[in-house]
Design a protein around this motif. Structure first.
Motif, PDB file in Angstrom:
ATOM      1  N   LEU A  43      42.107 -31.711   6.894  1.00 23.66           N
ATOM      2  CA  LEU A  43      40.816 -32.367   7.059  1.00 23.66           C
ATOM      3  C   LEU A  43      40.961 -33.886   7.041  1.00 23.66           C
ATOM      4  N   ALA A  44      41.903 -34.374   6.252  1.00 24.65           N
ATOM      5  CA  ALA A  44      42.116 -35.817   6.155  1.00 24.65           C
ATOM      6  C   ALA A  44      42.999 -36.356   7.276  1.00 24.65           C
ATOM      7  N   ASP A  85      33.301 -32.624   7.208  1.00 31.19           N
ATOM      8  CA  ASP A  85      33.904 -31.422   6.632  1.00 31.19           C
ATOM      9  C   ASP A  85      34.704 -31.776   5.375  1.00 31.19           C
ATOM     10  N   LEU A  86      35.411 -32.905   5.431  1.00 29.79           N
ATOM     11  CA  LEU A  86      36.170 -33.351   4.263  1.00 29.79           C
ATOM     12  C   LEU A  86      35.227 -33.629   3.103  1.00 29.79           C
ATOM     13  N   ALA A  87      34.120 -34.319   3.389  1.00 29.91           N
ATOM     14  CA  ALA A  87      33.145 -34.638   2.350  1.00 29.91           C
ATOM     15  C   ALA A  87      32.569 -33.364   1.734  1.00 29.91           C
ATOM     16  N   ASP A  88      32.211 -32.398   2.568  1.00 32.67           N
ATOM     17  CA  ASP A  88      31.638 -31.142   2.076  1.00 32.67           C
ATOM     18  C   ASP A  88      32.652 -30.360   1.252  1.00 32.67           C
ATOM     19  N   ARG A 112      36.274 -37.599  21.222  1.00 35.56           N
ATOM     20  CA  ARG A 112      37.183 -37.821  20.092  1.00 35.56           C
ATOM     21  C   ARG A 112      36.459 -38.408  18.886  1.00 35.56           C
ATOM     22  N   GLN A 113      35.565 -39.355  19.123  1.00 34.46           N
ATOM     23  CA  GLN A 113      34.844 -39.981  18.018  1.00 34.46           C
ATOM     24  C   GLN A 113      33.945 -38.972  17.308  1.00 34.46           C
ATOM     25  N   GLU A 114      33.313 -38.099  18.067  1.00 36.27           N
ATOM     26  CA  GLU A 114      32.447 -37.083  17.472  1.00 36.27           C
ATOM     27  C   GLU A 114      33.268 -36.073  16.665  1.00 36.27           C
ATOM     28  N   ARG A 115      34.445 -35.728  17.187  1.00 31.63           N
ATOM     29  CA  ARG A 115      35.307 -34.809  16.436  1.00 31.63           C
ATOM     30  C   ARG A 115      35.765 -35.449  15.128  1.00 31.63           C
TER      31      ARG A 115
END
Length: 289
Positions: free
Chosen positions: A95-96, A13-16, A3-6
């Motif tokens: 994404l958020a 992905d949000l940052a990109d 879960r933490q890695e996801r």
């Protein structure tokens, strides 16, 4: 992947995604000077932060995948600042980790491209109306032909309320239009359909209840249960300064926002009146100075 890695992957992905949307917007797109020393494509981070009404530090941390999840309000502000399309807005929310909410009522947000369209019609009067007949955008010639909507409180920008409940000077039709009866019938039909599409929206309920109780004409039209209408192709406005103005009326549907663009162009014989309106704007030449 745990879960933490996801979660970390979604933050990246949000940052990109934010970075990619920022880099595609030019300063000219949002009315900012390009500047002589601009090294980055698109907008700077501080410019996006300013447009979104958030701190530059917070926005920078979002693009670096180091910030806490943005709130729904911040996401709305970023959507506007980055000029996201509706699918892009939904993607940003996912994404958020804040799923987009389905609209419970008619949208009042007009796309920037529609605003630009109105401004590019200098020889036509154009307005955008919501599904409840609220004027939510207009160009200068529409303000000259009808009235300066910027001076009105939101309540008085609703043409259904103004048509059926007034007040009108000397009991004359709103804007002196020639097709008052047909326009009233069309409004009642559209509002009947709007009420069915948004049964839980309090503003729609309040408006229709107010119209039914305050106008016997609207109540009778409402009880007819008609939901189809014929388009009005030509109408005449009676302007206090230039007199009668005959116009062709075309309507463009914005289906994804449940809005309509009304475009009024001069009919033969009224070209000079429309040109005069474009010159005098919203000045009232019949009122003593």
């Amino acid at each position: 992947m745990n879960r933490q890695e996801r979660e970390r992957a979604r933050e990246r992905d949000l940052a990109d995604f934010l970075r990619s949307r920022r880099e595609r917007i030019t300063p000219a797109d949002v009315g900012l000077p390009a500047g002589a020393r601009r090294r980055t494509p698109g907008l700077r981070r501080e410019e996006v932060a300013q447009l979104a009404y958030i701190s530059t530090e917070y926005y920078t941390r979002l693009e670096q995948a180091r910030a806490p999840h943005p709130s729904r309000e911040v996401l709305s502000q970023l959507t506007r600042a980055l000029r996201l399309t509706d699918p892009e807005r939904d993607h940003l929310h996912h994404l958020a980790g804040v799923p987009p909410t389905l609209p419970q009522g008619p949208s009042r947000e007009v796309r920037p491209s529609i605003i630009q369209l109105l401004d590019r019609l200098p020889e036509a009067a154009a307005i955008v109306m919501s599904a409840t007949y609220e004027v939510i955008a207009w160009n200068n010639l529409a303000a000259a032909l009808m009235e300066d909507f910027s001076l009105l409180p939101r309540r008085d920008r609703n043409l259904a309320r103004r048509t059926f409940l007034g007040p009108h000077e000397d009991d004359s039709p709103l804007y002196g239009v020639s097709d008052t009866d047909e326009f009233a019938r069309t409004m009642a039909q559209h509002l009947r359909a709007t009420a069915a599409r948004y049964p839980d929206d309090p503003e729609v309920q309040t408006l229709t209840t107010e119209l039914r109780s305050g106008s016997a004409e609207f109540a009778a039209l409402w009880e007819a249960h008609e939901v189809a209408s014929r388009p009005t192709l030509c109408k005449t406005f009676q302007h206090p300064t230039v007199g009668f103005v005959a116009v062709h009326c075309d309507v463009l549907d914005i289906t994804d926002r449940d809005q309509r663009v009304f475009i009024y162009t001069a009919a033969p014989g009224s070209e000079e009146a429309m040109r005069l309106l474009s010159v005098i704007g919203t000045q009232r030449m019949d009122v003593p100075g």
